[in-house]
Design a protein around this motif. Structure first.
Motif, PDB file in Angstrom:
ATOM      1  N   MET A  49       0.825  -1.203   0.000  1.00  0.00           N
ATOM      2  CA  MET A  49       0.000   0.000   0.000  1.00  0.00           C
ATOM      3  C   MET A  49       0.864   1.260   0.000  1.00  0.00           C
ATOM      4  O   MET A  49       0.567   2.229  -0.719  1.00  0.00           O
ATOM      5  N   ARG A  50       1.920   1.281   0.801  1.00  0.00           N
ATOM      6  CA  ARG A  50       2.806   2.447   0.817  1.00  0.00           C
ATOM      7  C   ARG A  50       3.411   2.683  -0.559  1.00  0.00           C
ATOM      8  O   ARG A  50       3.534   3.822  -1.016  1.00  0.00           O
ATOM      9  N   THR A  70      -1.275   5.732   4.863  1.00  0.00           N
ATOM     10  CA  THR A  70      -0.078   4.916   5.079  1.00  0.00           C
ATOM     11  C   THR A  70       1.154   5.781   4.821  1.00  0.00           C
ATOM     12  O   THR A  70       1.081   6.828   4.198  1.00  0.00           O
ATOM     13  N   GLY A  71       2.299   5.316   5.272  1.00  0.00           N
ATOM     14  CA  GLY A  71       3.527   6.073   5.088  1.00  0.00           C
ATOM     15  C   GLY A  71       3.744   7.046   6.234  1.00  0.00           C
ATOM     16  O   GLY A  71       2.804   7.656   6.750  1.00  0.00           O
ATOM     17  N   LEU A 359      -0.836   3.459  12.009  1.00  0.00           N
ATOM     18  CA  LEU A 359       0.405   3.634  12.752  1.00  0.00           C
ATOM     19  C   LEU A 359       1.374   2.503  12.438  1.00  0.00           C
ATOM     20  O   LEU A 359       2.588   2.713  12.368  1.00  0.00           O
ATOM     21  N   GLY A 360       0.832   1.294  12.245  1.00  0.00           N
ATOM     22  CA  GLY A 360       1.675   0.156  11.921  1.00  0.00           C
ATOM     23  C   GLY A 360       2.382   0.329  10.591  1.00  0.00           C
ATOM     24  O   GLY A 360       3.576   0.032  10.460  1.00  0.00           O
ATOM     25  N   ALA A 361       1.659   0.813   9.574  1.00  0.00           N
ATOM     26  CA  ALA A 361       2.279   1.032   8.268  1.00  0.00           C
ATOM     27  C   ALA A 361       3.305   2.149   8.339  1.00  0.00           C
ATOM     28  O   ALA A 361       4.384   2.060   7.730  1.00  0.00           O
ATOM     29  N   ASP A 365       7.831   2.241   7.579  1.00  0.00           N
ATOM     30  CA  ASP A 365       8.144   2.971   6.345  1.00  0.00           C
ATOM     31  C   ASP A 365       9.665   3.032   6.179  1.00  0.00           C
ATOM     32  O   ASP A 365      10.364   3.647   6.994  1.00  0.00           O
ATOM     33  N   GLU A 366      10.161   2.417   5.108  1.00  0.00           N
ATOM     34  CA  GLU A 366      11.605   2.361   4.893  1.00  0.00           C
ATOM     35  C   GLU A 366      12.219   3.734   4.634  1.00  0.00           C
ATOM     36  O   GLU A 366      13.427   3.918   4.829  1.00  0.00           O
TER      37      GLU A 366
END
Length: 453
Positions: A49-50, A70-71, A359-361, A365-366
């Motif tokens: 999704m991100r 997300t992100g 919050l988890g996504a 986030d890389e």
């Protein structure tokens, strides 16, 4: 959009290879955020999704839809966006028709707490609880919190039985509530009456769900309990006495006209339920992560031995922060709403549609956290969003951090050889995750250990 998830391997791509920045690596529309596979490990989906974009339409078990952010940057921005309100009155009819929210009259009587308020009411209510959870007060309570943790460990079997010891039933389900009772001033005679099953009201079911009657039964039981707590405090609280506690101050604020009776009941509800279940879940997610990373578990255990050769006094604090980032129990925020049709990172969101921040996504986030899927106790900086951000940042964050540090540290030092249970059907990867919409955790966590120290 199609109704199937794009499979990059079908075209000779590698799953970790580049993805189209415009979202043409297809996701379902809307994306379903439920099911055993998703609950056991949502992070591959969040990664996809991100890569496809910062905002996605999603759907939940009740059928209600939402816009998921997300992100890290997008999440941080949304959590601080003054256009997004939390009051349920902002939700449109489409949301209200299917949302897994309390029925009336309980919704109006128990859901006007901090999580569902906007300034200026939110500001006034928040001030009433901040002092009780201030870092200086939490630090002063650490010896008492440690006593409560040790008392629960003392009740565990001296050695784990063949089928393993369930650390949810034996520790995680009870520790946060005992701490909370001490912090807010819940007397023992009332604390022993609290039914943990009532905590499931934070996992509401939709209006058409066959589990709705049982859910409403829990709700009525909890509402009666809250009325008893308020009545007891009103009869016994002395604002000039030596024991000035949070519950007493909230009752006094209601009697002084600073809170309505519904706001008082809602704040007690939030304390009793939201103040313990997320910590219970977070203890379980942290233990599962450690059990899946035995090298990190061994390093952390060794660091806690003051006489050991590799003592690292600050490692526990860093480890807890990384464990919060790596797999936070509060996976998604509660609902937010725009008062008018608004742009959200390039997506037009209709007024009254629900917006939820993942919050988890964000915490995986890389772009914000290099080697994001690696559990790294030395990660720095580590500005995770496990407790949210902005005006709705968790007011009990300092207490939760202390509880988690003491819980994990005590379990590792007092249960040498802590490891997954070897009993049939009890493998870590076969555990059933709580099917809650917003939270992550397990109801059972069987483990083995050499002895109780």
């Amino acid at each position: 959009m199609t109704d199937t998830v794009h499979d990059p391997t079908a075209a000779g791509e590698t799953p970790d290879g580049p993805r189209c920045p415009f979202g043409y690596d297809e996701l379902p529309d809307p994306v379903p955020l439920f099911g055993p596979e998703y609950k056991s490990d949502p992070y591959p989906l969040y990664r996809q999704m991100r890569a496809a974009g910062p905002v996605h339409r999603v759907t939940f078990p009740s059928g209600v839809g939402a816009w998921l952010v997300t992100g890290y940057k997008a999440a941080h921005s949304a959590l601080n966006d003054p256009r997004l309100g939390k009051n349920h009155s902002l939700g449109n009819e489409d949301w209200r028709k299917l949302a897994s929210i309390m029925p009336e009259p309980q919704h109006s009587q128990l859901q006007v707490h901090l999580l569902h308020q906007d300034p200026p009411k939110h500001t006034t209510m928040r001030k009433l609880v901040l002092d009780a959870f201030a870092p200086r007060r939490v630090e002063a309570l650490r010896p008492r919190i440690q006593e409560l943790a040790d008392a629960l460990i003392d009740e565990l079997p001296p050695t784990a039985p063949a089928g393993g010891t369930d650390l949810v039933e034996g520790f995680a389900a009870h520790f946060p509530f005992r701490v909370l009772a001490a912090v807010i001033g819940l007397p023992q005679e009332l604390a022993v009456r609290f039914d943990r099953d009532w905590g499931k009201v934070v996992q509401p079911v939709g209006p058409q769900d066959p589990g709705r009657p049982a859910y409403e039964g829990r709700l009525h039981g909890l509402q009666g309990y809250i009325a008893d707590v308020v009545a007891h405090k009103r009869a016994t609280y002395d604002p000039a006495g030596p024991d000035v506690d949070l519950l007493g101050r909230l009752v006094a604020a209601c009697d002084a006209g600073e809170l309505s009776p519904e706001e008082l009941a809602s704040m007690v509800f939030q304390l009793l339920v939201a103040g313990q279940e997320p910590v219970t879940n977070q203890i379980t997610t942290m233990l599962i992560t450690l059990l899946r990373h035995p090298d990190q578990l061994d390093r952390l255990r060794a660091s806690l031995d003051p006489d050991g050769p590799v003592a690292e006094p600050g490692l526990l604090t860093r480890a807890i922060e990384e464990l919060l980032r790596y797999d936070g129990a509060f996976e998604l925020t509660t609902w937010r709403f725009f008062g008018a049709d608004s742009d959200l990172h390039g997506t037009t969101v209709p007024a009254g549609d629900s917006v939820i921040v993942s919050l988890g996504a964000a915490n995986r986030d890389e772009e914000q956290f290099p080697d994001t899927d690696v559990l790294d106790f030395d990660r720095s900086p580590n500005a995770h969003l496990a407790f949210g951000h902005g005006i709705h940042f968790c007011p009990g964050a300092a207490l939760a951090r202390a509880e988690l540090q003491i819980a994990v540290g005590t379990l590792l030092t007092r249960l040498p050889g802590l490891r997954p249970s070897a009993a049939d059907g009890e493998a870590i990867d076969s555990l059933a995750w709580v099917p809650a919409v917003l939270a992550r955790g397990v109801n059972r966590l069987p483990v083995a250990y050499d002895r109780r120290h």
